[in-house]
Design a protein around this motif. Structure first.
Motif, short mmCIF file in Angstrom:
data_model
loop_
_atom_site.label_atom_id
_atom_site.label_comp_id
_atom_site.label_asym_id
_atom_site.label_seq_id
_atom_site.Cartn_x
_atom_site.Cartn_y
_atom_site.Cartn_z
N UNK A 1 0.82 -1.21 0.00
CA UNK A 1 0.00 0.00 0.00
C UNK A 1 0.86 1.27 0.00
N UNK A 2 1.91 1.29 0.80
CA UNK A 2 2.78 2.47 0.82
C UNK A 2 3.47 2.66 -0.52
N UNK A 3 3.94 1.58 -1.13
CA UNK A 3 4.56 1.70 -2.44
C UNK A 3 3.56 2.12 -3.50
N UNK A 4 2.32 1.65 -3.37
CA UNK A 4 1.28 2.08 -4.32
C UNK A 4 1.12 3.60 -4.27
N UNK A 5 1.04 4.14 -3.07
CA UNK A 5 0.92 5.59 -2.92
C UNK A 5 2.10 6.33 -3.52
N UNK A 6 3.31 5.80 -3.31
CA UNK A 6 4.51 6.46 -3.83
C UNK A 6 4.58 6.42 -5.35
N UNK A 7 4.13 5.31 -5.95
CA UNK A 7 4.19 5.18 -7.41
C UNK A 7 3.11 6.02 -8.08
N UNK A 8 1.91 6.00 -7.53
CA UNK A 8 0.79 6.69 -8.17
C UNK A 8 0.71 8.17 -7.84
N UNK A 9 1.38 8.59 -6.77
CA UNK A 9 1.32 9.99 -6.36
C UNK A 9 1.67 11.00 -7.43
N UNK A 10 2.78 10.80 -8.20
CA UNK A 10 3.16 11.80 -9.20
C UNK A 10 2.10 12.04 -10.27
N UNK A 11 1.34 11.03 -10.66
CA UNK A 11 0.38 11.20 -11.75
C UNK A 11 -1.04 11.41 -11.24
N UNK A 12 -1.42 10.72 -10.17
CA UNK A 12 -2.77 10.87 -9.64
C UNK A 12 -2.90 12.09 -8.74
N UNK A 13 -1.77 12.57 -8.22
CA UNK A 13 -1.79 13.69 -7.28
C UNK A 13 -1.58 13.19 -5.86
N UNK A 14 -0.67 13.83 -5.14
CA UNK A 14 -0.34 13.36 -3.80
C UNK A 14 -1.49 13.53 -2.83
N UNK A 15 -2.44 14.43 -3.14
CA UNK A 15 -3.58 14.64 -2.24
C UNK A 15 -4.84 13.94 -2.74
N UNK A 16 -4.73 13.12 -3.79
CA UNK A 16 -5.90 12.37 -4.27
C UNK A 16 -6.28 11.34 -3.22
N UNK A 17 -7.59 11.02 -3.17
CA UNK A 17 -8.09 10.13 -2.13
C UNK A 17 -7.43 8.75 -2.15
N UNK A 18 -7.29 8.08 -3.32
CA UNK A 18 -6.65 6.75 -3.31
C UNK A 18 -5.23 6.77 -2.78
N UNK A 19 -4.46 7.80 -3.15
CA UNK A 19 -3.07 7.88 -2.70
C UNK A 19 -3.00 8.12 -1.20
N UNK A 20 -3.82 9.04 -0.70
CA UNK A 20 -3.81 9.33 0.74
C UNK A 20 -4.27 8.12 1.55
N UNK A 21 -5.30 7.42 1.05
CA UNK A 21 -5.76 6.23 1.75
C UNK A 21 -4.69 5.14 1.75
N UNK A 22 -4.00 5.00 0.62
CA UNK A 22 -2.94 3.99 0.54
C UNK A 22 -1.86 4.25 1.58
N UNK A 23 -1.43 5.49 1.70
CA UNK A 23 -0.41 5.82 2.69
C UNK A 23 -0.92 5.60 4.11
N UNK A 24 -2.15 6.04 4.39
CA UNK A 24 -2.68 5.95 5.75
C UNK A 24 -2.89 4.49 6.17
#
Length: 545
Positions: free
Chosen positions: A226-249
């Motif tokens: 989940x943490x790696x998913x957030x790191x990979x998708x953050x640049x294109x989906x946006x670091x504050x997008x819901x999926x990325x934030x949920x993945x990190x949390x």
């Protein structure tokens, strides 16, 4: 007698006597297996440009090809080591080669990049079984420290050879046919390895005291992915997008749960008490940070030459010979140096060379397609890696009492692979984020025809500057190709600077963090290699006595 992982050995003669029955066959099979596993690991590096063209991928999708392999290795290598001890190392290696054959077949037939991810993950699972299984099989048929050191050195040489040869294999088959052909060759190599293992290797087990830590395995795997998913998708989906934030949390919660589980586990897969030792803690940190720098630089190079410059796959393979080759060529040199020079000094020197090489890479010009500028920095990084990859485990093992050597080696090995997994993710995030921002800024002020400008905006929104950079001449949006190339060059130059900073940090931590620390044993004393291998250790030849 019994080795400290429970593997029974005979009270045979020491070095210089006849070798254990099955030694030669087991060593041959293990070397073949680790060669195949490392080919599966390194093969996609020279093919990123072709993946981008044939499968219409964008930046984070390319990152996932490499990340899927390394995630599978990191998440499950501890458990695979236990499975080998419980059910047999030869069976584990054969199962791993079957997974690599299946994964390579999936990759060869992949109609989309998502299917290619599945193939890469299957290859990672197979390699994650083959690495510890093959090394432990060797240690079970050796009867002296010198014999074991020689066997592991040969095994390490074949691993490094697989990393060096793999880009050439991919480039050759991509040149004469399709990148898919290189994966079919890998299928054949895996099947040959399985046959050799069944025919030549001696079976061994060590079930006593070994058990699978299921809660620890689940919490670590889910949290890490989940943490790696957030790191990979953050640049294109946006670091504050819901999926990325949920993945990190959610990922952070699972990793916190992993720590709680391991502190109370009877047989933890990750012994956190080792970090009470300062030297071990420092060596563990530099294992992650330093290997992040190395594989990050390798990934950035594959992206620079492939999707950015669209160079021929054979040309892409040449810098990788310099990046990976020294680890094979310098095995005898590093083995001798480990007896004569403190491992901490080898680590510091290696990381400094890697930092210098990455700084030189950061000055490359994206419009210059010549390979000459790659020679010196790639060679510096390759030599630095050769000095550090063996030394980091030597430092860890020499910092703990002998009875903890097995777990220390296993933990260091996993943390080093964690660095390998993080390298492409961090580099991809930094490069693509910076490239996207630079391209958007340049495009807003560009003097382009309105139709070309609108098309470039739309394509960049969907696939980033890499998609715009790959448009054929005359296509809508292709007029922005130069802007996309400049943005990508700037983004990956920044990523090289991050790799240089990581290598420099590792050098500083080693030089100052190891000060005033005495080893629990001399550098020439070999750790119990069989226990180390049983927990998944690989890549470094144990120092000969």
């Amino acid at each position: 007698m019994t080795l400290d992982n429970g593997t029974a050995t005979s009270q045979g003669p020491t070095a210089g006597a006849a070798r254990t029955p099955g030694y030669a066959g087991t060593l041959a099979a293990a070397c073949g297996a680790v060669f195949v596993a490392q080919v599966a690991n390194a093969l996609p590096a020279s093919l990123n440009g072709l993946f981008q063209q044939d499968l219409n991928t964008h930046g984070s999708q390319l990152t996932w090809i490499t990340a899927a392999f390394m995630i599978a290795v990191v998440c499950f290598e501890f458990t695979f080591g236990v499975l080998g001890d419980l059910f047999g190392r030869r069976r584990l290696v054969v199962a791993g080669t079957a997974l690599v054959a299946a994964g390579s077949a999936v990759a060869a037939l992949a109609p989309t990049v998502q299917v290619l991810w599945i193939g890469a993950a299957l290859n990672g699972l197979g390699a994650g079984a083959m690495f510890p299984g093959s090394l432990t099989a060797i240690t079970a048929v050796t009867r002296s420290m010198r014999e074991r050191a020689h066997a592991v050195a040969v095994w390490s040489g074949f691993l490094s050879a697989g990393a060096a040869v793999s880009p050439l294999l991919g480039g050759m088959f991509a040149k004469v046919g399709s990148w898919r052909g290189s994966f079919w060759v890998l299928v054949g190599l895996a099947l040959v390895s399985a046959v050799l293992t069944l025919a030549l290797a001696t079976e061994s087990r060590a079930p006593k005291g070994r058990s699978i830590d299921i809660p620890g395995q689940i919490t670590f795997a889910v949290g890490f992915v989940l943490v790696l998913y957030g790191a990979v998708e953050g640049p294109e989906s946006g670091w504050t997008s819901l999926p990325v934030m949920l993945a990190f949390a959610v990922g952070a919660c699972f990793l916190a749960g992993f720590v709680v589980v391991e502190l109370g586990a009877a047989s933890p897969i990750f012994d956190l008490t080792l970090f009470r030792n300062r030297a071990f803690t420092v060596s563990s940190v530099v294992a992650v940070v330093g290997m992040l720098a190395f594989l990050g630089a390798c990934f950035a190079t594959s992206m620079w030459l492939g999707p950015v410059q669209h160079q021929d796959p054979i040309r892409v393979a040449i810098p990788f010979l310099l990046l990976q080759g020294p680890a094979f060529v310098l095995i005898p040199v590093v083995s001798r140096l480990l007896h004569r020079v403190a491992a901490s000094w080898l680590l510091t020197s290696g990381f400094v060379l890697m930092a210098i090489g990455c700084l030189m890479f950061a000055r490359l010009d994206a419009t210059d397609t010549g390979l000459t500028p790659f020679v010196v920095p790639a060679l510096l990084i390759g030599i630095g890696f050769a000095l550090t990859v063996s030394s980091v485990t030597a430092v860890a093992l020499n910092s703990v009492p002998v009875h903890l050597a097995g777990m220390a080696s296993a933990t260091t090995n996993m943390l080093r692979d964690l660095g390998f997994a993080l390298g492409p993710v961090v580099v991809g995030a930094v490069a693509l984020s910076n490239a996207g921002s630079a391209f958007a800024a340049n495009l807003s002020g560009a003097d382009l025809p309105p139709d070309q400008l609108a098309a470039a905006h739309e394509i960049a929104r969907a696939g980033g500057p890499i998609a715009v950079n790959s448009l054929p001449p005359g296509a809508p949006g292709s007029a922005a190709h130069g802007l996309a190339l400049d943005a990508l060059g700037s983004g990956f130059s920044t990523a090289y600077l991050v790799c240089a900073a990581a290598a420099a940090l590792a050098a500083v931590l080693t030089a100052f963090g190891m000060g005033g620390i005495r080893s629990h044993r001399s550098a020439g004393t070999e750790a119990p290699a069989s226990r180390s291998a049983g927990h998944g250790d690989r890549r470094e030849p144990a120092p000969a006595p």
